[in-house]
Design an enzyme around this catalytic site. Structure first.
Site, PDB file in Angstrom:
ATOM      1  N   HIS A 190       0.873  -1.303  -0.257  1.00 47.42           N
ATOM      2  CA  HIS A 190      -0.294   0.322   0.239  1.00 47.42           C
ATOM      3  C   HIS A 190       1.045   1.408  -0.073  1.00 47.42           C
ATOM      4  O   HIS A 190       0.273   2.273  -0.436  1.00 47.42           O
ATOM      5  CB  HIS A 190      -0.882  -0.236   1.226  1.00 47.42           C
ATOM      6  CG  HIS A 190      -2.109  -0.831   0.994  1.00 47.42           C
ATOM      7  ND1 HIS A 190      -1.802  -2.428   0.737  1.00 47.42           N
ATOM      8  CD2 HIS A 190      -3.061  -1.004  -0.447  1.00 47.42           C
ATOM      9  CE1 HIS A 190      -2.742  -2.937   0.798  1.00 47.42           C
ATOM     10  NE2 HIS A 190      -4.221  -2.145   0.016  1.00 47.42           N
ATOM     11  N   ASP A 455      -3.885  -8.792  -5.156  1.00 47.47           N
ATOM     12  CA  ASP A 455      -4.159 -10.098  -4.588  1.00 47.47           C
ATOM     13  C   ASP A 455      -4.522 -11.475  -5.295  1.00 47.47           C
ATOM     14  O   ASP A 455      -4.316 -12.668  -4.392  1.00 47.47           O
ATOM     15  CB  ASP A 455      -5.383  -9.588  -3.603  1.00 47.47           C
ATOM     16  CG  ASP A 455      -5.251  -9.096  -2.624  1.00 47.47           C
ATOM     17  OD1 ASP A 455      -4.248  -9.003  -1.646  1.00 47.47           O
ATOM     18  OD2 ASP A 455      -6.366  -8.156  -1.786  1.00 47.47           O
ATOM     19  N   CYS A 502      -8.752  -3.619 -11.595  1.00 43.54           N
ATOM     20  CA  CYS A 502      -7.846  -2.122 -11.034  1.00 43.54           C
ATOM     21  C   CYS A 502      -6.905  -2.630  -9.957  1.00 43.54           C
ATOM     22  O   CYS A 502      -6.289  -1.787  -9.406  1.00 43.54           O
ATOM     23  CB  CYS A 502      -9.041  -1.886  -9.926  1.00 43.54           C
ATOM     24  SG  CYS A 502      -9.800  -2.791  -9.294  1.00 43.54           S
TER      25      CYS A 502
HETATM   26  C1  PEP Z   1      -5.756  -5.710  -5.259  1.00 42.22           C
HETATM   27  O1  PEP Z   1      -5.530  -7.038  -4.961  1.00 42.22           O
HETATM   28  O2  PEP Z   1      -5.135  -6.200  -6.883  1.00 42.22           O
HETATM   29  C2  PEP Z   1      -6.305  -4.506  -5.568  1.00 42.22           C
HETATM   30  C3  PEP Z   1      -6.295  -3.801  -6.622  1.00 42.22           C
HETATM   31  O3  PEP Z   1      -7.352  -3.792  -4.782  1.00 42.22           O
HETATM   32  P1  PEP Z   1      -5.865  -3.837  -3.195  1.00 42.22           P
HETATM   33  O4  PEP Z   1      -4.570  -3.618  -3.783  1.00 42.22           O
HETATM   34  O5  PEP Z   1      -6.313  -2.497  -2.331  1.00 42.22           O
HETATM   35  O6  PEP Z   1      -5.542  -5.163  -2.140  1.00 42.22           O
HETATM   36 MG    MG Z   2      -7.345  -6.054  -2.854  1.00 45.54          MG
END
Ligand code: PEP
Ligand code: MG
Length: 573
Positions: A190, A455, A502
């Site tokens: 993050h 993920d 995303c």
């Molecule tokens: C992902 O897991 O690709 C995603 C967009 O969510 P985050 O990175 O917030 O877990």
């Molecule tokens: Mg995710």
């Protein structure tokens, strides 16, 4: 001494500045009897004054940056320090039990923290976090430890740290923080995602950079390839790199108002941006994104001292939806847990928090918290085009439970006289392999899919996305991952659902031709990657990308796929 390192380039750009070493020594309370009662009492009093001064300073900064409401938290913190009952208790323990200043603060603080935590009322439970925060600052002054406030940085620096928590990253002012270099983390942690949204260059996963830097060192970082140099002799080369980066950025600005088109004129792909707060919308529009494919709502919760109320959330969502002027805004419901913690809520401790009680698992269990968010989202839907997206869906039952709850809230709101957007969509993240494999059946119920590759790759490869030791397993180009993506896209299309992505893969230049060939509809990425993606798409034909992905799906391994991609990119760009 000049030293070179290489880590993971996590946010593009070049930075060259003085280091800011973010290292907080642990607070250790010794169990010693005090010898001089007056000295200990005056130590507490002078420390309270210093802490109060900090809080006043932070309040003024927050007022400018975040507004009156957010600044009020520091006022509340100062009032804890001004509480005469608490300071009398400190003094009493020093006088009567011969405690040291630090021990008396720690005892009194723990007593109140436990007391507030044990209360049923959420408001009082959240006050426990405030007392912890304030008394830790006080203890740092009493113990003569460094007190670091990232929001107060007022000269150009590159932060060097073990790691940066999402809330620390949110405090950074890009005017002064030119970049950061951390021991841990990777492209999808993050800290990296926040760095990209703030347009701050970052290199992560450097393993032991923190032990190598000294105060006043100069550091140069290249967020594109992960190169880092301490006290570089040849500063000119770094300056040239920085200028070249800025020039490319200028060049790409020409694409801002251009349509997203392939070389052979296909015009159905959509380039969108990911955001973490309403503040980010400006960057989305500046970079010519055609919508918001992911608003990570958890930052509203993390950047707060209480669960945001329905009204607070409604105002934020409405602001984003209105600013986007009928372009689609997909807001993801609370995706908390894993590495995303809340200062005012204690998650149960688990061996594998990434696999545990988080995201939709948490909100379906805590409908009281979920209700506020869903109601706020539904009310905001009346102001534009909104998509509500559930994170971490593994089973159809989970999706249906979340969707039914949303429809219940909708009925409730309509009864109360609220308007709900006519073109509201209810979709889900596909980020757990079980959902990708079962996509065709999910598509009977979900209006859209958005593939979360950060993920999806972590869970498919069983490789912690936060660990630099297994960062080599973050392999978006692995044929297994490409096949899971294909299953998701095909499953969605069978039921005429749009399928987006995303996860960070959507913004990787090398991934674009593969995803185009697989038929992905919407590409949501850091706002700063949109123009480059548009430029690359304009140089590729749909036919070439389809041939590429067909071959890639049949490859044995990542390198074979990358070779095919390279051949096409060399031929096309
Ligand atoms: C992902 O897991 O690709 C995603 C967009 O969510 P985050 O990175 O917030 O877990
Ligand atoms: Mg995710």
């Amino acid at each position: 001494m000049c030293k070179k390192f290489n880590g993971i380039g996590a946010s593009n750009g070049i930075a060259l500045a003085k280091v800011y070493i973010l290292k907080e020594e642990p607070i250790i309370i010794k169990d010693e009897e005090t010898k001089n009662i007056d000295e200990e009492i005056s130590l507490i009093n002078s420390s309270i004054e210093k802490a109060k001064k900090d809080l006043e300073n932070l309040k003024n900064i927050a007022k400018d940056k975040l507004g009156e409401e957010k600044a009020a938290i520091f006022e509340a913190h100062a009032s804890i320090l001004e509480d005469p009952v608490m300071s009398e208790e400190f003094v009493s323990l020093i006088k009567h039990k011969k405690y040291s200043a630090s021990k008396s603060i720690s005892e009194v603080a723990n007593k109140y923290i436990e007391m507030f935590k044990a209360m049923d009322d959420q408001y009082f439970q959240e006050r426990a976090a405030d007392i912890k925060d304030v008394t830790e600052r006080l203890l740092r002054y009493v113990l003569k430890l460094t007190v670091l406030d990232l929001a107060t940085i007022n000269e150009e620096v590159v932060i060097v740290a073990e790691d940066l928590t999402p809330s620390q990253t949110a405090q950074l002012n890009p005017l002064f923080v030119k970049g950061f270099a951390c021991n841990v983390g990777g492209r999808t942690s993050h800290a990296a995602i926040m760095a990209r949204s703030l347009e701050i260059p970052a290199v992560l996963g450097l393993k032991d950079i923190l032990s190598k830097v000294k105060p006043n060192d100069i550091i140069a970082i290249n967020g594109s390839n992960g190169d880092v140099e301490l006290n570089p002799e040849d500063k000119k080369t770094w300056e040239n790199l920085s200028n070249a980066f800025k020039q490319e950025k200028e060049e790409l600005k020409k694409m801002k108002d251009q349509p997203t088109l392939t070389k052979d004129g296909y015009d159905k792909f959509i380039l969108e941006a990911n955001i973490g707060s309403p503040k980010d919308v400006e960057g989305v529009l500046e970079n010519g994104a055609e919508g918001i494919g992911l608003f990570r709502s958890e930052f509203l919760y993390m950047d707060n001292d209480h669960f945001p109320t329905e009204e607070e959330q409604f105002n934020s969502y409405k602001e984003v939806v209105e600013k986007m002027n009928n372009k689609l805004v997909v807001i993801r419901t609370l995706d908390i847990g894993g590495d995303k913690k809340l200062s005012y809520f204690n998650f149960p401790s688990e061996m594998n928090p990434f696999l545990g009680y988080r995201a939709i698992r948490f909100t379906l269990d805590r409908k009281d918290i979920f209700r506020d968010q869903i109601r706020a989202l539904l009310r905001a839907s009346a102001y534009g085009h909104l998509g509500i997206m559930f994170p971490m869906i593994a089973t159809i039952d989970e999706f249906l439970a979340a969707k039914d709850f949303t429809l219940e809230c909708k009925k409730e709101l309509e009864k109360e006289g609220h308007k709900i957007g006519k073109n509201l969509e209810i979709g889900m993240m596909v980020e757990i392999p079980a959902a990708a494999v079962n996509a065709e059946n999910f598509a009977k119920h979900a209006d859209f899919f958005s593939i979360g590759t950060n993920d999806l790759i972590q869970y498919s490869m069983a490789a912690d996305r936060m660990s630099e030791n297994v960062a080599y397993l973050y392999q978006p180009y692995n044929p297994s991952i490409l096949n899971l993506i294909k299953m998701t896209i095909d499953g969605g299309h069978k039921h005429n659902r749009w399928v987006g992505m995303c996860g960070e893969m959507a913004g990787e230049p090398n991934a674009l031709p593969l995803l185009m060939g697989l038929g992905l509809d919407a590409y949501s990425m850091s706002a700063t990657s949109v123009l480059k993606a548009r430029s690359i798409m304009s140089k590729l034909t749909l036919k070439d990308t389809q041939e590429l992905s067909e071959k890639a799906l049949k490859c044995d391994k990542t390198d074979d796929v990358l070779k095919l991609v390279k051949d096409l990119m060399d031929k096309s760009l």
